[in-house]
Design an enzyme around this catalytic site. Sequence first.
Site, PDB file in Angstrom:
ATOM      1  N   THR A 209     -19.093   0.103   3.601  1.00 25.15           N
ATOM      2  CA  THR A 209     -18.907  -1.253   4.134  1.00 25.15           C
ATOM      3  C   THR A 209     -20.222  -1.967   3.954  1.00 25.15           C
ATOM      4  O   THR A 209     -21.252  -1.331   3.771  1.00 25.15           O
ATOM      5  CB  THR A 209     -18.578  -1.171   5.648  1.00 25.15           C
ATOM      6  OG1 THR A 209     -17.294  -0.590   5.799  1.00 25.15           O
ATOM      7  CG2 THR A 209     -18.586  -2.514   6.340  1.00 25.15           C
ATOM      8  N   ARG A 237      -3.590   0.025   7.653  1.00 26.94           N
ATOM      9  CA  ARG A 237      -4.653   0.467   8.572  1.00 26.94           C
ATOM     10  C   ARG A 237      -5.783  -0.577   8.608  1.00 26.94           C
ATOM     11  O   ARG A 237      -6.240  -1.053   7.587  1.00 26.94           O
ATOM     12  CB  ARG A 237      -5.211   1.813   8.110  1.00 26.94           C
ATOM     13  CG  ARG A 237      -6.358   2.367   8.981  1.00 26.94           C
ATOM     14  CD  ARG A 237      -7.719   2.080   8.373  1.00 26.94           C
ATOM     15  NE  ARG A 237      -8.817   2.735   9.089  1.00 26.94           N
ATOM     16  CZ  ARG A 237     -10.092   2.470   8.867  1.00 26.94           C
ATOM     17  NH1 ARG A 237     -10.450   1.585   7.972  1.00 26.94           N
ATOM     18  NH2 ARG A 237     -11.030   3.097   9.546  1.00 26.94           N
TER      19      ARG A 237
HETATM   20  N1  ASP Z   1     -16.066   0.949   9.006  1.00 27.04           N
HETATM   21  C1  ASP Z   1     -15.183   0.862   7.878  1.00 27.04           C
HETATM   22  C2  ASP Z   1     -13.788   1.104   8.311  1.00 27.04           C
HETATM   23  O1  ASP Z   1     -13.572   1.899   9.182  1.00 27.04           O
HETATM   24  C3  ASP Z   1     -15.498   1.820   6.789  1.00 27.04           C
HETATM   25  C4  ASP Z   1     -16.931   2.127   6.549  1.00 27.04           C
HETATM   26  O2  ASP Z   1     -17.816   1.479   7.061  1.00 27.04           O
HETATM   27  O3  ASP Z   1     -17.215   3.060   5.796  1.00 27.04           O
HETATM   28  O4  ASP Z   1     -12.892   0.537   7.731  1.00 27.04           O
END
Ligand code: ASP
Length: 361
Positions: A209, A237
């Site tokens: 992210t 999701r």
């Molecule tokens: N936090 C993000 C999510 O759960 C994924 C990530 O940061 O790797 O969609």
Amino acid sequence: MAAAALACQSSSAPPAPVAAPAGPTTSAPAPRKGYPVMVGSANALAGMKLHYKQLVEGADPLDAAIEVVKVTEADPDDTSVGLGGLPNEEGVVQLDAACMHGPTHNSGAVACLENILHPSEVARLVMERTDHCLLVGEGAYRFARAHGHPHVELLTEATRKQWLEWRERHSNDDDWLPPTKDERNARLGRTLRDVAELERAGYDHAWGTIHCSALSVRGEVACTTTTSGLAWKIPGRVGDSPIIGAGLYCDSEAGSAGATGRGESSILSLASATMVEYLRRGAAPLDAGLETARRVVRQVERQARWQGALMGPDGRPSFGLHLYVLGLDGRTAGVTLKGGGSYAVADPERGPRLEPLVALL
Ligand code: ASP
């Protein structure tokens, strides 16, 4: 307001006096000591190198933060966000993003958005052009198209092949046959290394992210988080990135924070709002991050009793969570539950760079 917050900051010393940034315009507001500052995930560094200057020149903190993350949203080689983000279990890229603006205490977000290159900009449109906080799925797509965002295929050849690799190998009980070694090599090329690395790390799902928090020359805060979410996720999701208080939060009376990693743990702890509340109560950014990480671990220990999946054999969480904190005095921190890694910072003294994350465990 900033002065009051400075007065209640407790643990570490305030930042050393720094030279005023070389603002090129006469109309730019006079910079305060230690301002402006950006903090974010390591993959925000490329954008900070291009756009920290805007903040120095007096930009609104949200304008600058969104410019930073757009660089990564448009980068096909970053598989955690936007173009080239890893898709869901059906091979469709679904994006989540949010932004929050301290001066107006307003926010906007989109979730499960498909075929739009810059979800962070659509999140800002939700904030500015509607009286809602979150649009999802088809409605978010139509809203983006109505505002002129073009339809874009976000699955690249590289990520399509990674998805196919996952799809064919993840179960022996379906009709998808695993590729031979030669087929894998031919198919994946350089991406085979990424898949092998993920397997070695014990991940069956890949995370990633981008978050950026910004403090303007006027001491205003804002933040944005944008992601393609958990790779191979169940369609529909939604992670923490578009959830205000989880993947990001800011308050002009306290500071700004963000989270990347296992979104479910960040949602269940409201990690970003928690960090900002610690700042409000006078904690230094590092303490705010560490206290929040401790809380996440305690919560996961309780969940592990019934899920049995979130703690590794070493008694530590088996997932990753990175936390980013920005105080109103310009101090920053990057905290991780375990292991190493880095986060991106930009300040007047040393400009954009990576700093090591502090590990809780
Ligand atoms: N936090 C993000 C999510 O759960 C994924 C990530 O940061 O790797 O969609």
